[in-house]
Scaffold this motif. Sequence first.
Motif, PDB file in Angstrom:
ATOM      1  N   PRO A   1       0.754  -1.009   0.091  1.00 10.70           N
ATOM      2  CA  PRO A   1      -0.101  -0.029  -0.038  1.00 10.70           C
ATOM      3  C   PRO A   1       0.658   1.349  -0.242  1.00 10.70           C
ATOM      4  N   ASP A   2      -0.034   2.525  -0.467  1.00 10.57           N
ATOM      5  CA  ASP A   2       0.893   3.824  -0.054  1.00 10.57           C
ATOM      6  C   ASP A   2       1.259   3.788   1.171  1.00 10.57           C
ATOM      7  N   ALA A   3       2.652   4.764   1.494  1.00 10.80           N
ATOM      8  CA  ALA A   3       3.450   4.743   3.080  1.00 10.80           C
ATOM      9  C   ALA A   3       2.332   5.764   4.336  1.00 10.80           C
ATOM     10  N   GLU A   4       1.695   5.858   3.972  1.00 12.61           N
ATOM     11  CA  GLU A   4       0.771   6.319   5.070  1.00 12.61           C
ATOM     12  C   GLU A   4      -0.376   5.697   5.275  1.00 12.61           C
ATOM     13  N   THR A   5      -0.492   4.366   4.459  1.00 12.07           N
ATOM     14  CA  THR A   5      -1.440   2.717   4.889  1.00 12.07           C
ATOM     15  C   THR A   5      -0.793   2.256   5.910  1.00 12.07           C
ATOM     16  N   TYR A   6       0.243   2.116   4.653  1.00 12.74           N
ATOM     17  CA  TYR A   6       1.433   1.379   5.779  1.00 12.74           C
ATOM     18  C   TYR A   6       1.555   1.734   6.968  1.00 12.74           C
ATOM     19  N   LEU A   7       1.926   2.807   7.157  1.00 14.50           N
ATOM     20  CA  LEU A   7       2.208   3.402   8.818  1.00 14.50           C
ATOM     21  C   LEU A   7       1.318   3.449   9.326  1.00 14.50           C
ATOM     22  N   GLY A   8       0.178   3.693   9.223  1.00 19.42           N
ATOM     23  CA  GLY A   8      -1.054   4.008  10.028  1.00 19.42           C
ATOM     24  C   GLY A   8      -1.305   2.529  10.512  1.00 19.42           C
ATOM     25  N   LEU A   9      -1.309   1.853   9.748  1.00 20.12           N
ATOM     26  CA  LEU A   9      -1.650   0.235   9.649  1.00 20.12           C
ATOM     27  C   LEU A   9      -0.426  -0.481  10.999  1.00 20.12           C
ATOM     28  N   VAL A  10       0.713  -0.501  10.061  1.00 19.98           N
ATOM     29  CA  VAL A  10       1.682  -0.865  11.299  1.00 19.98           C
ATOM     30  C   VAL A  10       1.561  -0.705  12.472  1.00 19.98           C
ATOM     31  N   ALA A  11       1.498   0.661  12.781  1.00 15.82           N
ATOM     32  CA  ALA A  11       1.912   1.861  13.708  1.00 15.82           C
ATOM     33  C   ALA A  11       0.062   0.973  14.766  1.00 15.82           C
ATOM     34  N   TYR A  12      -0.926   0.848  14.610  1.00 23.27           N
ATOM     35  CA  TYR A  12      -2.397   0.376  14.858  1.00 23.27           C
ATOM     36  C   TYR A  12      -1.604  -1.057  15.530  1.00 23.27           C
ATOM     37  N   LEU A  13      -1.509  -1.788  14.456  1.00 20.85           N
ATOM     38  CA  LEU A  13      -1.148  -3.338  15.184  1.00 20.85           C
ATOM     39  C   LEU A  13      -0.514  -3.070  15.932  1.00 20.85           C
ATOM     40  N   GLN A  14       0.555  -2.259  16.268  1.00 22.16           N
ATOM     41  CA  GLN A  14       1.759  -3.105  17.531  1.00 22.16           C
ATOM     42  C   GLN A  14       0.808  -2.437  18.121  1.00 22.16           C
ATOM     43  N   LEU A  15       0.477  -1.415  18.306  1.00 16.14           N
ATOM     44  CA  LEU A  15      -0.448  -0.374  20.067  1.00 16.14           C
ATOM     45  C   LEU A  15      -1.165  -2.022  20.551  1.00 16.14           C
ATOM     46  N   GLU A  16      -1.733  -2.362  18.885  1.00 18.47           N
ATOM     47  CA  GLU A  16      -2.892  -4.043  19.768  1.00 18.47           C
ATOM     48  C   GLU A  16      -1.971  -4.989  20.401  1.00 18.47           C
ATOM     49  N   VAL A  17      -1.182  -5.100  19.728  1.00 16.15           N
ATOM     50  CA  VAL A  17      -0.141  -6.701  20.375  1.00 16.15           C
ATOM     51  C   VAL A  17      -0.025  -6.185  21.648  1.00 16.15           C
ATOM     52  N   PHE A  18       0.974  -4.406  21.739  1.00 19.48           N
ATOM     53  CA  PHE A  18       0.962  -3.858  22.829  1.00 19.48           C
ATOM     54  C   PHE A  18       0.464  -4.703  23.740  1.00 19.48           C
ATOM     55  N   GLU A  19      -1.449  -4.136  23.954  1.00 15.12           N
ATOM     56  CA  GLU A  19      -2.035  -4.190  24.529  1.00 15.12           C
ATOM     57  C   GLU A  19      -2.827  -5.570  25.231  1.00 15.12           C
ATOM     58  N   ALA A  20      -2.303  -6.579  24.278  1.00 15.99           N
ATOM     59  CA  ALA A  20      -2.584  -7.644  23.702  1.00 15.99           C
ATOM     60  C   ALA A  20      -1.220  -8.696  25.373  1.00 15.99           C
ATOM     61  N   SER A  21      -0.556  -8.030  24.485  1.00  9.53           N
ATOM     62  CA  SER A  21       1.004  -8.607  25.462  1.00  9.53           C
ATOM     63  C   SER A  21       0.934  -7.903  27.294  1.00  9.53           C
TER      64      SER A  21
ATOM     65  N   PHE B   1      -7.896   1.843  10.583  1.00 12.15           N
ATOM     66  CA  PHE B   1      -8.205   0.804  10.987  1.00 12.15           C
ATOM     67  C   PHE B   1      -8.209   0.041  12.450  1.00 12.15           C
ATOM     68  N   THR B   2      -8.907   0.973  12.843  1.00  7.66           N
ATOM     69  CA  THR B   2      -9.128   0.860  13.836  1.00  7.66           C
ATOM     70  C   THR B   2     -10.540  -0.394  13.566  1.00  7.66           C
ATOM     71  N   PRO B   3     -11.121  -0.418  13.148  1.00  8.56           N
ATOM     72  CA  PRO B   3     -12.812  -1.500  13.116  1.00  8.56           C
ATOM     73  C   PRO B   3     -12.123  -2.719  13.148  1.00  8.56           C
ATOM     74  N   THR B   4     -10.892  -2.748  11.964  1.00  4.10           N
ATOM     75  CA  THR B   4     -10.581  -4.494  11.449  1.00  4.10           C
ATOM     76  C   THR B   4      -9.974  -4.557  12.321  1.00  4.10           C
ATOM     77  N   ILE B   5      -9.248  -3.855  13.264  1.00  4.03           N
ATOM     78  CA  ILE B   5      -7.678  -4.582  13.998  1.00  4.03           C
ATOM     79  C   ILE B   5      -8.516  -4.928  15.234  1.00  4.03           C
ATOM     80  N   ASP B   6      -9.482  -3.967  16.293  1.00  5.46           N
ATOM     81  CA  ASP B   6      -9.933  -3.943  17.050  1.00  5.46           C
ATOM     82  C   ASP B   6     -10.894  -5.900  17.033  1.00  5.46           C
TER      83      ASP B   6
END
Lengths: 221, 221
Positions: free
Chosen positions: A19-39, A87-92
Amino acid sequence: MLSRDDDNFEKVPLEELAPDAETYLGLVAYLQLEVFEASSIAVANSPDISSKEALTRMAKLTLDKHEAFVAEIRRKKRAPERLMEPFTPTIDAYIARISSDDWHEQVLSVYLISGLFDAFFSELADGMPGNLAKYAKDVLADDTGRAQVATLLQQEIAANDGLADRLALWGRRLVGDSLLVCRAALVSTPNDRSDDGAIEPVLSELIATHIRRMDDLGLTA
Amino acid sequence: MLSRDDDNFEKVPLEELAPDAETYLGLVAYLQLEVFEASSIAVANSPDISSKEALTRMAKLTLDKHEAFVAEIRRKKRAPERLMEPFTPTIDAYIARISSDDWHEQVLSVYLISGLFDAFFSELADGMPGNLAKYAKDVLADDTGRAQVATLLQQEIAANDGLADRLALWGRRLVGDSLLVCRAALVSTPNDRSDDGAIEPVLSELIATHIRRMDDLGLTA
């Protein structure tokens, strides 16, 4: 028309699907945050202080990655919240699907999905412009503390009858849900190739690495 | 015999009441870990992504402090788990007592108790030997992201009718439970002065700072 001939099924470099850089960054940043929460949920549920310490390092690792991507978004003068929001709906929904009340399953989830997503986004990074490719790969390459969590899982599996079977089942369930998130990262972009079979080899490779990770824990994938 | 005359009620420097270095390090390391866990629960329950970001910084702050104290314990060639272990019953019970299903109460808890404990352990640090005093004070002085959490709380209080009253009540409840933890840090050590009134002025000062923090949020302490 989808041809399944071997010739048409060669691996497309993942960067072509990126995807484009902004999509990539938003997605990977939020995904790491959610994996952090799970951790951190796994930290809070630890039955003793040494497993708590191992999982705390995992929480720190994912939080550091989240912060590194947020910092990169800020350097690009964009609001992190705005790039993550889509990305919050998909990832949440994904995180809710893979959540469990069982501590061992929580630990296995965090261990396996962080490995899977780090590998996936590291490959995707090759398609990123400028310095972002190297920056993202460097951030994602950090695996401080992962070995301790693997050891913790191996010890728990050895000490608890029946746990290996239960976790093997859980690991198989995780991979399906996680691949849906990866697929979502590759669609709805100008490069969307989700319909022409180009994604399949990428997903196969992720599954292979996931299986190796489970093997190393003594789990049958 | 306890005399309550003003003359006998002068402030004893907190360092005279300080526990030994190992007790101090185990306690402050474990407390930061538990405040981190409470922060990450508040992260996970955030209703939107910008409050999530503010609380993530708080989680990172407490996790960094925990890790800094763990690193110091390792430099002293001690096992962090062994030094933290003795405090798990007291602190776990405390965290259970102040836990809440309400997100606003979770946020206020994390904000107020981290401030209270950082101030308390920073003062106690003056009684620590060698470089530990400065090291501990430097670690505890970091307040990155606290201002954002204060702003978040002020916005929520302004936007939600009745929330100020409810949080004021919650803040009053927090202080009592938190002071018990501080008191526990000062007893069962060679310097135990818990019975001679020496602790009271210390606790009074902590209460005063707590009240100022609540005032700043617009809450009546």
